[in-house]
Scaffold this motif. Sequence first.
Motif, short mmCIF file in Angstrom:
data_model
loop_
_atom_site.label_atom_id
_atom_site.label_comp_id
_atom_site.label_asym_id
_atom_site.label_seq_id
_atom_site.Cartn_x
_atom_site.Cartn_y
_atom_site.Cartn_z
N LEU A 140 -3.08 0.92 15.60
CA LEU A 140 -1.76 0.30 15.39
C LEU A 140 -1.59 -0.09 13.93
O LEU A 140 -0.49 0.02 13.38
CB LEU A 140 -1.60 -0.92 16.29
CG LEU A 140 -1.53 -0.60 17.78
CD1 LEU A 140 -1.33 -1.86 18.59
CD2 LEU A 140 -0.41 0.37 18.08
N GLY A 141 -2.69 -0.52 13.29
CA GLY A 141 -2.61 -0.84 11.87
C GLY A 141 -2.21 0.37 11.05
O GLY A 141 -1.32 0.29 10.20
N VAL A 142 -2.85 1.52 11.32
CA VAL A 142 -2.53 2.74 10.57
C VAL A 142 -1.06 3.11 10.78
O VAL A 142 -0.32 3.39 9.83
CB VAL A 142 -3.44 3.90 11.01
CG1 VAL A 142 -2.99 5.20 10.39
CG2 VAL A 142 -4.87 3.62 10.62
N SER A 144 1.49 1.21 11.79
CA SER A 144 2.50 0.30 11.25
C SER A 144 2.48 0.28 9.72
O SER A 144 3.52 0.08 9.10
CB SER A 144 2.35 -1.11 11.81
OG SER A 144 1.01 -1.48 11.81
N LEU A 145 1.31 0.55 9.13
CA LEU A 145 1.29 0.65 7.67
C LEU A 145 2.12 1.84 7.22
O LEU A 145 2.89 1.76 6.26
CB LEU A 145 -0.16 0.79 7.17
CG LEU A 145 -0.30 0.79 5.66
CD1 LEU A 145 0.15 -0.53 5.08
CD2 LEU A 145 -1.73 1.06 5.23
N ALA A 148 5.73 1.04 7.41
CA ALA A 148 6.21 -0.03 6.54
C ALA A 148 6.67 0.50 5.18
O ALA A 148 7.52 -0.11 4.53
CB ALA A 148 5.13 -1.08 6.34
N PHE A 149 6.12 1.64 4.75
CA PHE A 149 6.49 2.16 3.43
C PHE A 149 7.80 2.93 3.49
O PHE A 149 8.06 3.66 4.45
CB PHE A 149 5.41 3.11 2.93
CG PHE A 149 4.26 2.43 2.25
CD1 PHE A 149 4.25 2.26 0.89
CD2 PHE A 149 3.20 1.95 2.99
CE1 PHE A 149 3.19 1.64 0.26
CE2 PHE A 149 2.14 1.33 2.39
CZ PHE A 149 2.14 1.17 1.01
N SER A 154 3.57 7.79 -0.54
CA SER A 154 2.54 6.74 -0.67
C SER A 154 2.18 6.18 0.69
O SER A 154 1.04 5.72 0.88
CB SER A 154 3.00 5.63 -1.61
OG SER A 154 4.37 5.47 -1.58
N ALA A 158 -1.64 5.61 1.75
CA ALA A 158 -2.09 4.27 2.15
C ALA A 158 -2.72 4.31 3.53
O ALA A 158 -3.80 3.73 3.75
CB ALA A 158 -0.91 3.30 2.12
N LEU B 158 -3.21 -2.68 -0.12
CA LEU B 158 -2.37 -1.71 0.58
C LEU B 158 -0.95 -2.23 0.77
O LEU B 158 -0.01 -1.44 0.78
CB LEU B 158 -2.97 -1.38 1.95
CG LEU B 158 -4.20 -0.47 1.96
CD1 LEU B 158 -4.80 -0.40 3.34
CD2 LEU B 158 -3.81 0.93 1.51
N LEU B 162 4.88 -3.75 -0.59
CA LEU B 162 5.87 -3.87 0.49
C LEU B 162 6.60 -5.20 0.40
O LEU B 162 6.06 -6.19 -0.07
CB LEU B 162 5.16 -3.78 1.84
CG LEU B 162 4.39 -2.49 2.06
CD1 LEU B 162 3.60 -2.56 3.34
CD2 LEU B 162 5.35 -1.32 2.09
N LEU B 172 -3.65 -5.67 9.73
CA LEU B 172 -4.60 -4.72 9.17
C LEU B 172 -5.98 -5.33 9.02
O LEU B 172 -7.00 -4.68 9.25
CB LEU B 172 -4.14 -4.23 7.79
CG LEU B 172 -2.80 -3.56 7.67
CD1 LEU B 172 -2.61 -3.05 6.26
CD2 LEU B 172 -2.68 -2.44 8.65
#
Lengths: 259, 228
Positions: A140-142, A144-145, A148-149, A154, A158, B158, B162, B172
């Motif tokens: 989920l971290g991957v 949502s990261l 988010a961009f 990028s 990230a 990271l 944002l 994270l």
Amino acid sequence: MWKWLHPYAKAQTAYRLCNTLLPYFAVVAVASIIIGWVWGLGFAPADYQQKDSYRIIFIHVPSAILSMGAYSSMAIAAFIALVWQLRNAELAVIAIAPVGAAMTLIALITGAAWGKPMWGAWWVWDARLTSELILLFLYLGVISLYNAFEDKGSAGRASCILALVGAINLPIIHFSVEWWNTLHQGATITKFDGGAIDASMFWPLMVNILAFAAFVGTVVLMRLKNEILLREKHRPWVKGLITNQTQLENQNVGDKNAV
Amino acid sequence: MQRQYSYRQLFISVYKKDVLLAFRQRSEIINPLLFFLIVISLFPLGIGPEPQLLARMAPGIIWVAALLSTMLGLDKIFRDDYQDGSLEQLLVSPYPTSLIVIAKVTAHWSITGLPLVLLSPMFGLLLNLDSNAMQAAIITLLIGTPLLSLIGAIGAGLTVGLQKGGILLSLLVLPLYIPVLIFATSAIDTSAMSLDYTGQLAILGAMLAIALVMAPFAVSSALKVSVS
């Protein structure tokens, strides 16, 4: 070998490769899911102790294996993307992440459903369950990261970094949790001759693992195709692809109208 | 490009700048500590004031509170420098980014981690820890909080580009903190039973060594992605 691999760095070639591979994966997935589920759920003998409720193994174990397999392939793709700066590998990371998260979720839910009759609780803080849950958090971290961009270039890089950091941490997390508490039974299939499981249950399980692997492959290929098209949408070859398709469809419509 | 400063001078100047900035705005140092104190005082209110129960729960409470209060300051490591552009200047300077990262992480630890370690005996008293466990708590915090800063810096790198990185940052980073939490609390638990807890400390130390070697590289590549 590099000469052979090199063309696939180009998005168009990779897209074509996806197209050629997709039918094989899809056929294997559909066929082996049907065989595996009918065999496992219908014909494999019931367990002497757990009766019919053990049959959830045919979904639980393959999804758990694939949840980890998907993470390792995602980490490998992330490594390739960062070291050799291949954008297609970045896209593969993005393509795999939600599929792996779904597999983890399936493993957790079926595990809870299995735990209720066997252990008498939906959830216990056991080592394997906990590390599977943490695996879900990492996925989920991957995801949502990436979301988010604003700039997807990028965003891809990230999430590759995060996937790699997670891959380094995953063994540490796994062993620390294992050391912390253990209730879950050990691995059933340690040796390829079947180990602690009878052949009549072992083979349907194997078919199901193959089925899930092929299914994950199919979905990842479809997602990868989409990602490539989305990322390359301003390129002439994508535009050509779309206009060709609409022309074909128009022709079909025209034919029907003529009839 | 000609290098004007030695690596040591560079480290010291980056470190000094960050610490000085934090001391000019003291709330940055005091707020995480207050947060830690408040979280710790919430637990007895929530689970009941029995000394036995509190002593049993104390390792977990202290460490969860430490994780959360470290999270508060994480976003700050790179955010201000990113916004005024000095982070970009540091990245294009002829010095290795990982060294700058180590300097900034050390500064972050001295601002948030070190005060926590120094004040932890007081928090231990609040939770009725005996002297053995108190000693273990101080040592694990001493080894563990730099580890938290290092791992957290990856997430901070990271998410620095944002707009709303804060919540994402905790999503994270917190899963990556789990091994630290497990081994630190188990060390304190073992010491409360007056057993030998050097094993857990050794693992914590090993994790710190690995993180010290690898995290700066991860952070610097993350920063390059965020700034570009």
